[in-house]
Design an enzyme around this catalytic site. Structure first.
Site, PDB file in Angstrom:
ATOM      1  N   CYS C 176       0.791  -1.158  -0.205  1.00 17.76           N
ATOM      2  CA  CYS C 176       0.080   0.143  -0.145  1.00 17.76           C
ATOM      3  C   CYS C 176       0.899   1.289   0.073  1.00 17.76           C
ATOM      4  CB  CYS C 176      -0.908  -0.131   1.011  1.00 17.76           C
ATOM      5  SG  CYS C 176      -1.918  -1.463   1.053  1.00 17.76           S
ATOM      6  N   GLU C 327      -1.132   7.452  12.562  1.00 19.37           N
ATOM      7  CA  GLU C 327      -0.699   8.468  11.508  1.00 19.37           C
ATOM      8  C   GLU C 327      -1.361  10.071  12.118  1.00 19.37           C
ATOM      9  OE1 GLU C 327      -2.990   8.440   7.711  1.00 19.37           O
ATOM     10  OE2 GLU C 327      -1.413   9.815   6.929  1.00 19.37           O
ATOM     11  N   HIS C 353      -9.742   2.501  -0.665  1.00 18.82           N
ATOM     12  CA  HIS C 353      -8.230   2.447  -0.697  1.00 18.82           C
ATOM     13  C   HIS C 353      -7.793   1.514  -1.951  1.00 18.82           C
ATOM     14  CE1 HIS C 353      -4.165   1.401   0.463  1.00 18.82           C
ATOM     15  NE2 HIS C 353      -4.401   1.205   1.645  1.00 18.82           N
TER      16      HIS C 353
END
Lengths: 132, 366, 426
Positions: C176, C327, C353
């Site tokens: 990813c 994050e 995603h």
């Protein structure tokens, strides 16, 4: 669901030890899967898969972990009440890890081998008589 | 000012064992090729391979449970990388900022696990998605994806070494391994890192690899027949000043690297130009060759254009099997460890015409 | 002398738009593209929603590559987005020896029949695997022509061959993080002089039976099947996993003087790239977001910028419980006081995603944010998570000046990548 083995504790310890590549003698009933045995999130998924295969049952996501404390995990006060119950039930657990409130994100750290054993016993009790 | 790039450590996993064992075996002309053991190949045209039968991954993984998230490539990569780091004499503090880049041609699907989860054809049809999903979701190892993701090779190397530098996995088919070493040199040249653990890990000794080779004609075309192999090679690639400052042993300098689409001669020419090396100064050439008519490599015409003399060619895939993306890096490691210092050109080509070349010099000028 | 890298062409095939204009306006409008999955039967799956691309056909003005009909979905997305970007840049596609191609190409999209009927055929039920049956079934189901057999490295090679590029060629696969990684790799080739132009991007589709199953097995996906448009809810307290999307984003990266020399229109400048590894665990991010913070820090360092220069962050923002918390923490820790002045948003809230393609498509969203001075929103953010305490541009786009932005991508495996993009100023 198959009948559970007579020595369920030993059987669960064996599964946990195999999933985490540990010597079964290192795995105690009061071992925290995360803190004492080094389990990370994918290990929980792996252990659930192994339990499902071994005992022929389906464990809905989160049920195993929430089941140890029948509470609303979004209510901080309910969490601490549940934790107090656990303190009485698991005196051997290393409670000194939590000098303050346990809090929602730390709940997975409370999961021990006993949590799994208790869950499996409850599932058997809840299953209708004669159901396989 | 141009940053010069050197190799200061090497490690390998081959069917012969580690790098030293491989160098000795290749020097003695000993073959590691034998009947495939990990699955039954009697129904294939090719039944032989170079398989890493003695390799034990357990010493290389901590905690031990990390192994359940790895396939063969990842295991080879982690071992070879640790050997290279030890060879370079690096401690944990030196490795912490290190980059990691691994090349691999892809991943397997864990054929037996998937087959077992799906059940035989008499139980249901895998093309029926309701049946397929019901089986897979209930019976397949839930960590299946994590075992198979190509980037797990460089992830596990970084985790086992404690390396937090730049991290990448390159998957340009069979040139991916040579490219990983070349790109590591660019990371250093561009100032993104001073030290990178770079290499390749791959396996052609897998059921789907064999089945694909067979269908794509790799096993046709007389002798010598293509023999799949497996293994890994890793290199500590370092900026020259950084290596000297820590008293590192300098094995060779990487003086040229290029990749190109469609034409190996172009990649080789670019690498030699970058290196400032004339064709006649090349002491040895290695082509990660595949012996099929459909995969012709540096042909005679291209060689004539590059070289006025005929540099010696060396070859070890006939002894080790062709370890796909790891083939050229393994040969590079064996050559750098066994030959008298000289200038070596290593070439690699992918099935879709991708080409990469690297030039290393064993004599490193001050 | 430093060679500067600019963007001169954009191609995008996304669930909410198949060209950059419609993509950018759908993002600014805050529309979700998540729907029930239509392409295959999902009744056995716990997750039955995704952001799909329907009825995908070649609609570019140029001719499709030879063998287009036989390409798998990922190759189709990649070649179409590349054609779009190359046409947009008005590149002369003939004989460009110094044009490279680096594509992050998805890990999956197996030929379902070929792979899984073969696996099943080998399982005889007596515990012994029958390799002859496996091999016979593979022979029956295999599609042997090279154009049909996608490999992890075939996509950039096919793009390069179709357009006649003979520069460097590479496939990267840091899961990813790969889409962002590819842009960083392409920019590096230009900086180091390996190429003057690089076609860089990512393409993926994990929306196929095994892809969906493999993420379901990891409990990674939202199961909010009853309200698909609200399922991807990054940074909200009620997020329950990510939603799969699919598509491709491709950029034409070009050395500045090369671009100026041919009078190219410049979208933005790639200022810096940072890559790092958590070096912690395979799926759990480091609790302090070490890798994420290092990647952002390295991108800014290469750009010669400080955190105070950053106006906007296009977050990885997956909508998984752990990623969004870590994050947020990494951004707050790295940016310090300036964190509160940052606009941060998640493209995944609208298109899900795109896995290996995510970074490339989100870099395009970031470039358009700079171009149009609009930070697109993070939608479905009605109930913010107190542990994610940044300005996530909730629910409505914001008009603001964006001169410098970061775009983040993180992977299973702990690979973290961040790219710094800036408004082009001569």
């Amino acid at each position: 669901m198959k009948p559970l083995p007579e020595d369920l504790e030993k059987s669960v310890i064996g599964i946990v030890a195999e999933a985490l590549s540990l010597d079964p003698r290192e795995v105690k009933l009061h071992s925290s899967l995360m803190d004492d045995l080094g389990a990370e999130s994918i290990d929980f998924i792996d252990i659930v898969f192994r339990l499902e295969s071994e005992y022929d049952l389906i464990i809905p996501e989160q049920e195993l972990w929430a089941g140890s404390m029948d509470i609303d995990a979004n209510d901080p006060e309910a969490i601490e009440r549940g934790v107090d119950d656990l303190r009485r039930k698991m005196p051997d657990f290393a409670w000194e890890r939590f000098p303050g409130p346990v809090g929602k994100t730390n709940l997975p750290r409370l999961i021990t081998v006993s949590t799994i054993v208790d869950y499996l016993r409850r599932r058997v009790d809840a299953a209708p008589a004669g159901a396989s | 000012m141009t940053r010069r790039i050197v190799v200061t450590g090497m490690g390998a996993v081959t069917p012969h064992g580690d790098l030293a064992q491989s160098v000795a075996a290749v020097a003695a002309g000993r073959s590691a090729i034998g009947p495939v053991r990990s699955f039954e190949t009697s129904s294939f045209t090719q039944t032989l391979a170079g398989e890493c039968l003695v390799f034990d991954p357990r010493p290389w993984f901590r905690p031990a449970k990390a192994l359940k998230l790895t396939d063969r490539r990842t295991r080879f990569a982690v071992a070879a990388a640790a050997m290279a780091v030890a060879d370079a004499g690096l401690d944990a503090a030196a490795v912490e900022p290190a980059g990691v880049v691994i090349g691999t041609s892809g991943s397997d699907v864990q054929t037996e696990d998937v087959g077992r989860a799906l059940g035989g054809p008499e139980e249901g049809d895998a093309r029926d998605i309701d049946y397929f999903a019901g089986r897979v979701l209930r019976r397949l190892n839930p960590l299946w994806l994590l075992v198979n993701l190509a980037n797990m090779a460089s992830a596990h190397v970084a985790i086992q070494l404690g390396a937090r530098g730049p991290n990448s996995t390159i998957t340009t088919d069979w040139i991916a391994g040579l490219q990983a070493i070349g790109e590591a040199a660019r990371w250093i040249a561009g100032g993104e890192s001073d030290l990178v653990v770079a290499g390749a890990a791959d396996s052609g000794v897998l059921p789907f690899a064999f089945a694909s080779f067979e269908e794509s004609g790799f096993f046709e075309g007389g002798e010598p027949r293509f023999v799949p192999g497996e293994g890994a090679a890793a290199f500590v690639v370092e900026e020259l000043g950084h290596a000297r400052a820590r008293g590192g042993r300098i094995i060779a300098e990487i003086t040229g690297y290029a990749s190109a689409q469609g034409d190996l001669a172009t990649a080789a020419r670019r690498s030699l130009d970058q290196s400032g090396t004339a064709g006649e100064d090349v002491d040895a050439v290695y082509d990660a060759a595949v012996f099929t008519p459909r995969h012709r490599h540096l042909d005679d015409a291209a060689a004539d254009a590059l070289f006025t003399n005929a540099p010696s060619r060396f070859e070890c895939s006939s002894l080790l099997g062709h370890a796909l993306a790891a083939s050229a890096p393994v040969a590079l490691a064996v050559a750098a460890a066994s030959r008298p210092p000289g200038t070596i050109l290593v070439n690699s080509v992918g099935a879709f015409g991708q080409a990469a070349s690297i030039v290393i010099k064993g004599r490193v000028a001050a | 002398m430093t060679r500067r890298v600019v963007v001169t062409g954009i191609g995008v095939i996304a669930p909410n738009g198949r060209d950059v204009k419609s993509f950018a306006s759908a993002l600014a409008a805050g529309r979700s593209a998540v729907r029930p999955i239509r392409r295959f039967a999902t009744s056995s799956y716990p997750t039955r929603i995704a952001a799909e691309i329907d009825d995908f056909e070649w609609t570019e003005r140029t001719e499709p590559p030879a063998g287009w009909r036989t390409f798998d979905r990922i190759t189709r997305f990649a070649t179409a987005a590349a054609a779009q970007a190359i046409a947009d840049a008005r590149l002369d596609p003939a004989g460009l020896d110094r044009t490279g191609v680096v594509i992050a190409a998805g890990f999956g999209s197996y030929d379902h029949e070929e792979v899984f009927t073969s696996c099943a055929a080998g399982f005889g039920g007596d515990g012994e695997f029958d390799w002859t049956a496996f091999r016979e079934q593979f022979r029956r189901s295999v599609k042997p022509r090279p154009a049909e057999r996608r490999t992890p490295g075939s996509v950039p090679a096919l793009v390069a061959s179709h357009f006649g590029f003979r520069g460097p060629v590479m496939a990267v696969m840091t899961a990813c993080a790969a889409g962002t990684q590819a842009l960083g790799d392409g920019a590096r080739w230009i900086r180091c002089g390996d190429a003057d132009v690089v076609i860089a991007g990512g393409a993926d589709s994990e929306i196929y039976p095994m892809g969906l199953a493999s993420f379901c097995l990891l409990h990674a996906l939202s199961t909010r099947n009853d309200c698909p448009e609200r399922a991807s809810r990054p940074f909200s307290a009620t997020r329950d996993g990510f939603v799969l999307g699919e598509g491709s984003g491709v950029l034409v990266l070009e050395e500045l003087e090369h671009a100026r020399g041919r009078g190219a229109e410049i979208y933005a400048e790639l200022l810096g790239f940072g890559s790092a590894c958590d070096s912690f665990r395979v799926t759990d991010p480091h609790p302090d977001g070490i890798g994420a913070a290092l990647a952002m820090k390295r991108a800014l360092h290469q750009a010669g910028l400080s955190t105070a220069d950053v106006d906007y962050v296009n977050a990885h923002g997956t909508s998984t419980p752990l990623n969004d918390r870590i994050e947020s923490r990494a951004i707050r820790q790295l940016f310090g006081d300036h964190a509160s002045g940052l606009a941060v948003s998640s493209t995944k809230s609208m298109i899900g995603h795109l896995t290996v393609a995510a970074g490339a498509v989100e870099a395009i969203a970031t470039i358009m944010a700079i171009r149009e001075n609009i930070a697109h929103p993070t939608i479905n953010l009605e109930d913010p998570d107190p542990e994610c305490d940044l300005d996530f541009v909730p629910n409505r786009a914001r008009t603001m000046t964006i001169d410098v932005a970061l775009s983040n991508s993180f992977a299973f495996g702990g690979q973290c990548a961040s790219i710094a993009i800036g408004r082009y100023a001569p």
